[in-house]
Design an enzyme around this catalytic site. Sequence first.
Site, PDB file in Angstrom:
ATOM      1  N   GLU A  24       3.014   2.844  -4.561  1.00  0.00           N
ATOM      2  CA  GLU A  24       2.127   2.405  -3.712  1.00  0.00           C
ATOM      3  C   GLU A  24       1.185   3.747  -3.900  1.00  0.00           C
ATOM      4  O   GLU A  24       1.621   4.771  -3.479  1.00  0.00           O
ATOM      5  CB  GLU A  24       2.370   2.171  -2.218  1.00  0.00           C
ATOM      6  CG  GLU A  24       1.393   1.916  -1.339  1.00  0.00           C
ATOM      7  CD  GLU A  24       1.503   1.832   0.293  1.00  0.00           C
ATOM      8  OE1 GLU A  24       0.765   1.243   0.692  1.00  0.00           O
ATOM      9  OE2 GLU A  24       2.515   2.370   0.360  1.00  0.00           O
ATOM     10  N   ASP A  80       6.924   3.947  -1.550  1.00  0.00           N
ATOM     11  CA  ASP A  80       5.996   3.996  -0.503  1.00  0.00           C
ATOM     12  C   ASP A  80       5.073   5.227  -0.461  1.00  0.00           C
ATOM     13  O   ASP A  80       5.510   6.375  -0.617  1.00  0.00           O
ATOM     14  CB  ASP A  80       6.933   4.037   0.982  1.00  0.00           C
ATOM     15  CG  ASP A  80       5.224   3.846   1.952  1.00  0.00           C
ATOM     16  OD1 ASP A  80       4.965   2.890   2.101  1.00  0.00           O
ATOM     17  OD2 ASP A  80       5.461   4.742   2.620  1.00  0.00           O
TER      18      ASP A  80
END
Length: 615
Positions: free
Chosen positions: A306, A271
Amino acid sequence: MTMERHSTLEGSAQFGPHLPEGGGVAFSLWAPSAETVALKLVGEDSIRPMERTEDGWHCLTVPEAAVGSRYQFVLPDGTQVPDPVSRYQPFDVKGPSEVVDPHSFQWDDTEWTGRPWHEAILYELHLGTFTDEGTFLAAINKLDHLVELGVTGIEIMPIADFPGKRNWGYDGVLLYATESSYGRPEDFKLLVCEAHKRGLMVILDVVYNHFGPDGNYLPLYAPQIFTKHHKTPWGDAVNYDDQDSETVREFVIQNALYWLQDFRLDGLRLDAVHEIKDDGPKHLLEELSERVKASIEGRPIHLILENEKNQARRLTRDSSSQPVAFTAQWNDDMHHVLHTAATLEAQGYYGDYKDDDDKLGKALAEGFAFQGETMPSIGEPRGEPSAHLPPTAFVAFMQNHDQIGNRAFGERISDIASSGAVRAIAATYLLLPQIPMLFMGEEWCTSKPFPFFCDFEGELGDLVRKGRRDEFKNFAAFQDPSQRDRIPDPQALDTFLLGKLDWEQKDYGIHNDWLNWYKRIITVRKKFVIPVLPLIGGNAAHYDVKGRGAVFVTWSFKGGQLQLAANLSGDHAEGFPEPVGETLWQEGPDHLGAKNRPWSVRWSIVLEPEKRHAL
């Protein structure tokens, strides 16, 4: 938390409690700022002093302890804290930790050797809202649906233990413990095992850029976990390059190996890596990928990023077109160009993409739409050139948890765009040479939203509730406070329940029509697109803009060419070449030679005879 401390054990067993051959349990805690630490077993009145080492470790072997024993560490001021590498928290993140035997689970997926990345058709899901029960075991009952749909992998939002009973998962504080409201670690292993037996990969979201705001006790005894030299949206950054960062880095790298080895996962999605701050000689991301590759052999491991910075260098391929470090990146640019085409929205960063057809062509053909240009909404350059990368270095989607849940009401795109527009952009990304990812319920056009929800206590809960509504005060639709009050309360149980999928919908009416449509187009991808993906390298694509929302894109490969003629607008578009080759999919009105009517998408493939026979 050191590599040497339990060097005879493998992988994640070097952290947290482990089971010596002679019996009992060996406990350890890295608490460099605490001169003394004691261990308390649940059910005992007394506490047991631990032995401190020079490097800040506190250790103790307890012969009477065993699998199932519950324990806490006691700090000098009497504060009782859970184990930061606890495998299971039966009473949530502030309660005692439970000793778990990592080797007790009996795997019967021994024939599973993974899947190559180009076969990936991903399905993102949130465990708590995927089923009524919201558990690992309940999710197993839906795996056959996913197989029938045609996806080949599930990507699960974070399951590291978070405070409360409901959360998106990005507020985890105990990175090694499975969220107790979802089930025990053995339950998650069973879900992975059953997915593998059905041919499904399992990829897990992990968060290494911050810890959640509640239940993280690490600063009390190991303040070195954070550094003031870097800031993130959550405050001081996790310490990956300051004093004592070696132990912090090892804690995180071993966590990645823990999920991949102990749970036999097929990959991780990291993330917001742009918020992992590291100015050291080797960035944490580089070391993590190297360690994963060195530790796991015999099956492919897919590491996905990401990364708002669009750093193409992190997706570099070697001379054999294999990823050097990271397999792919979530392609937000791809989402934004499709979303703005279908909805005409221009608020915030959407304004940087709306009616910019060159960015539409770039995202389709080259991956990133911003490749070093200044992005108006942030006022600085963003991205790096990406045309040299193969399309499989990018994960494409028209919705995900962020793009739905960060809207005020968590609306799906089907609630804000016409069905013709939604089918056109879905047909675009599902057959694109990039790796497609669906968001749960998308396949039957669910009417259920996916709102933002959490379950914090006291003042923190009040602050989150207020902050959520304040986020939207600059939007025209919510400048009136009474309108902002309509935004669902993220703390309310009803908001969480609102996001639960309605599985009965998929069998009726328009929802069943959508489901059958998804099955058909995924079948086409498997039959025609996936076989040629290994042949499509970097610099293989070319795009021509034909008008507003209208592009013609070609991907060349040895023996053929894949073509996309897309008019993602409500107007007619002219100038497309006459159709050639075999039409794989026609969405919307049939083409009229060089003219594409509104919301019309045609995929075709041109093959040399020998390649046609191979397919």
